[in-house]
Design a protein around this motif. Structure first.
Motif, PDB file in Angstrom:
ATOM      1  N   LYS A  25       0.846  -1.184   0.065  1.00  0.00           N
ATOM      2  CA  LYS A  25       0.037   0.035   0.099  1.00  0.00           C
ATOM      3  C   LYS A  25       0.919   1.189  -0.053  1.00  0.00           C
ATOM      4  CE  LYS A  25      -4.261  -1.640   2.088  1.00  0.00           C
ATOM      5  NZ  LYS A  25      -5.399  -1.260   2.908  1.00  0.00           N
ATOM      6  N   HIS A  26       0.478   2.231  -0.722  1.00  0.00           N
ATOM      7  CA  HIS A  26       1.186   3.349  -0.909  1.00  0.00           C
ATOM      8  C   HIS A  26       0.719   4.142   0.304  1.00  0.00           C
ATOM      9  CE1 HIS A  26       3.008   2.434  -4.658  1.00  0.00           C
ATOM     10  NE2 HIS A  26       1.723   2.496  -5.120  1.00  0.00           N
ATOM     11  N   VAL A  27       1.863   4.864   1.191  1.00  0.00           N
ATOM     12  CA  VAL A  27       1.236   5.931   2.154  1.00  0.00           C
ATOM     13  C   VAL A  27       2.217   6.970   1.987  1.00  0.00           C
ATOM     14  CG1 VAL A  27       1.392   5.906   4.796  1.00  0.00           C
ATOM     15  CG2 VAL A  27       1.010   3.497   3.638  1.00  0.00           C
ATOM     16  N   ALA A  28       1.668   7.926   2.403  1.00  0.00           N
ATOM     17  CA  ALA A  28       2.506   9.204   2.656  1.00  0.00           C
ATOM     18  C   ALA A  28       2.732   9.407   4.164  1.00  0.00           C
ATOM     19  CB  ALA A  28       1.690  10.433   2.119  1.00  0.00           C
ATOM     20  N   LEU A  39      -0.945   9.071   5.839  1.00  0.00           N
ATOM     21  CA  LEU A  39      -2.111   9.036   5.064  1.00  0.00           C
ATOM     22  C   LEU A  39      -1.994   8.116   4.010  1.00  0.00           C
ATOM     23  CD1 LEU A  39      -0.846  12.108   5.805  1.00  0.00           C
ATOM     24  CD2 LEU A  39      -3.149  12.640   5.294  1.00  0.00           C
ATOM     25  N   HIS A  40      -3.333   7.875   3.499  1.00  0.00           N
ATOM     26  CA  HIS A  40      -3.357   7.017   2.028  1.00  0.00           C
ATOM     27  C   HIS A  40      -2.536   7.690   1.161  1.00  0.00           C
ATOM     28  CE1 HIS A  40      -5.070   4.653  -0.774  1.00  0.00           C
ATOM     29  NE2 HIS A  40      -5.502   5.642  -1.590  1.00  0.00           N
ATOM     30  N   GLY A  41      -1.787   7.128   0.329  1.00  0.00           N
ATOM     31  CA  GLY A  41      -0.574   7.732  -0.388  1.00  0.00           C
ATOM     32  C   GLY A  41      -0.895   8.001  -1.808  1.00  0.00           C
ATOM     33  N   VAL A  42      -2.328   7.898  -2.248  1.00  0.00           N
ATOM     34  CA  VAL A  42      -2.587   8.023  -3.705  1.00  0.00           C
ATOM     35  C   VAL A  42      -3.629   9.151  -3.744  1.00  0.00           C
ATOM     36  CG1 VAL A  42      -3.650   7.031  -5.458  1.00  0.00           C
ATOM     37  CG2 VAL A  42      -2.227   5.738  -3.937  1.00  0.00           C
ATOM     38  N   CYS A  43      -3.460  10.396  -4.218  1.00  0.00           N
ATOM     39  CA  CYS A  43      -4.481  11.288  -4.294  1.00  0.00           C
ATOM     40  C   CYS A  43      -5.693  11.040  -4.941  1.00  0.00           C
ATOM     41  CB  CYS A  43      -3.799  12.573  -5.174  1.00  0.00           C
ATOM     42  SG  CYS A  43      -4.722  14.220  -5.170  1.00  0.00           S
ATOM     43  N   THR A  88      -6.566   8.434   7.069  1.00  0.00           N
ATOM     44  CA  THR A  88      -5.133   8.428   7.824  1.00  0.00           C
ATOM     45  C   THR A  88      -5.223   7.138   8.568  1.00  0.00           C
ATOM     46  OG1 THR A  88      -6.411   9.299   9.740  1.00  0.00           O
ATOM     47  CG2 THR A  88      -5.448  10.922   7.992  1.00  0.00           C
ATOM     48  N   TYR A  89      -3.754   6.878   8.945  1.00  0.00           N
ATOM     49  CA  TYR A  89      -3.563   5.600   9.804  1.00  0.00           C
ATOM     50  C   TYR A  89      -2.992   5.991  11.083  1.00  0.00           C
ATOM     51  CZ  TYR A  89      -3.930   3.912   5.033  1.00  0.00           C
ATOM     52  OH  TYR A  89      -4.434   3.554   3.778  1.00  0.00           O
ATOM     53  N   PRO A  90      -3.185   5.074  12.187  1.00  0.00           N
ATOM     54  CA  PRO A  90      -2.554   5.508  13.365  1.00  0.00           C
ATOM     55  C   PRO A  90      -0.776   4.999  13.037  1.00  0.00           C
ATOM     56  CG  PRO A  90      -4.454   4.156  13.645  1.00  0.00           C
ATOM     57  CD  PRO A  90      -4.259   4.288  12.210  1.00  0.00           C
ATOM     58  N   VAL A  91      -0.048   6.092  14.181  1.00  0.00           N
ATOM     59  CA  VAL A  91       1.148   5.935  13.766  1.00  0.00           C
ATOM     60  C   VAL A  91       2.010   6.019  15.329  1.00  0.00           C
ATOM     61  CG1 VAL A  91       3.150   7.534  13.244  1.00  0.00           C
ATOM     62  CG2 VAL A  91       1.206   7.471  11.997  1.00  0.00           C
TER      63      VAL A  91
END
Ligand code: FES
Length: 102
Positions: A25-28, A39-43, A88-91
């Protein structure tokens, strides 16, 4: 929650953005002065890699058409209404490493 290693903290400049690939998965990854967000990495507009974006005024800016997102909530800035909210994802940051829960 299952956290997986995304990047080393040193891989992301302070007040900067980096691209990560976690389980395909692409993640920013966004690093402010003192916090890290994932965050989700694909606009959602035309699929630009948000990990190649920038941080401006506390917002993640898409590298292609400058859609803007709140890095903490993933909410799109209403002034750039060609983009929609992103996930968004927990960090967790520990021992100099960035871990995220997909
Ligand atoms: Fe991100 Fe167009 S691809 S704003």
């Amino acid at each position: 929650m299952t956290f997986e290693k995304a990047l080393r903290l040193d891989d992301v400049p302070v007040r900067g953005v980096a691209r990560a690939n976690v389980n395909g998965k692409h993640v920013a990854i966004v690093r402010s002065e003192d916090r890290v967000f994932a965050l989700h990495g694909v606009c959602p507009h035309e699929a630009a890699p948000l990990g190649d974006g920038s941080l401006d005024g506390g917002e993640l800016v898409c590298p292609l058409h400058e859609g803007r997102f709140d890095p903490e909530t993933g909410k799109a800035n209403p002034e750039t209404d060609w983009v929609s909210d992103i996930r968004t994802y927990p960090v967790q940051v520990k021992d100099g490493e960035i871990w995220i829960d997909l």
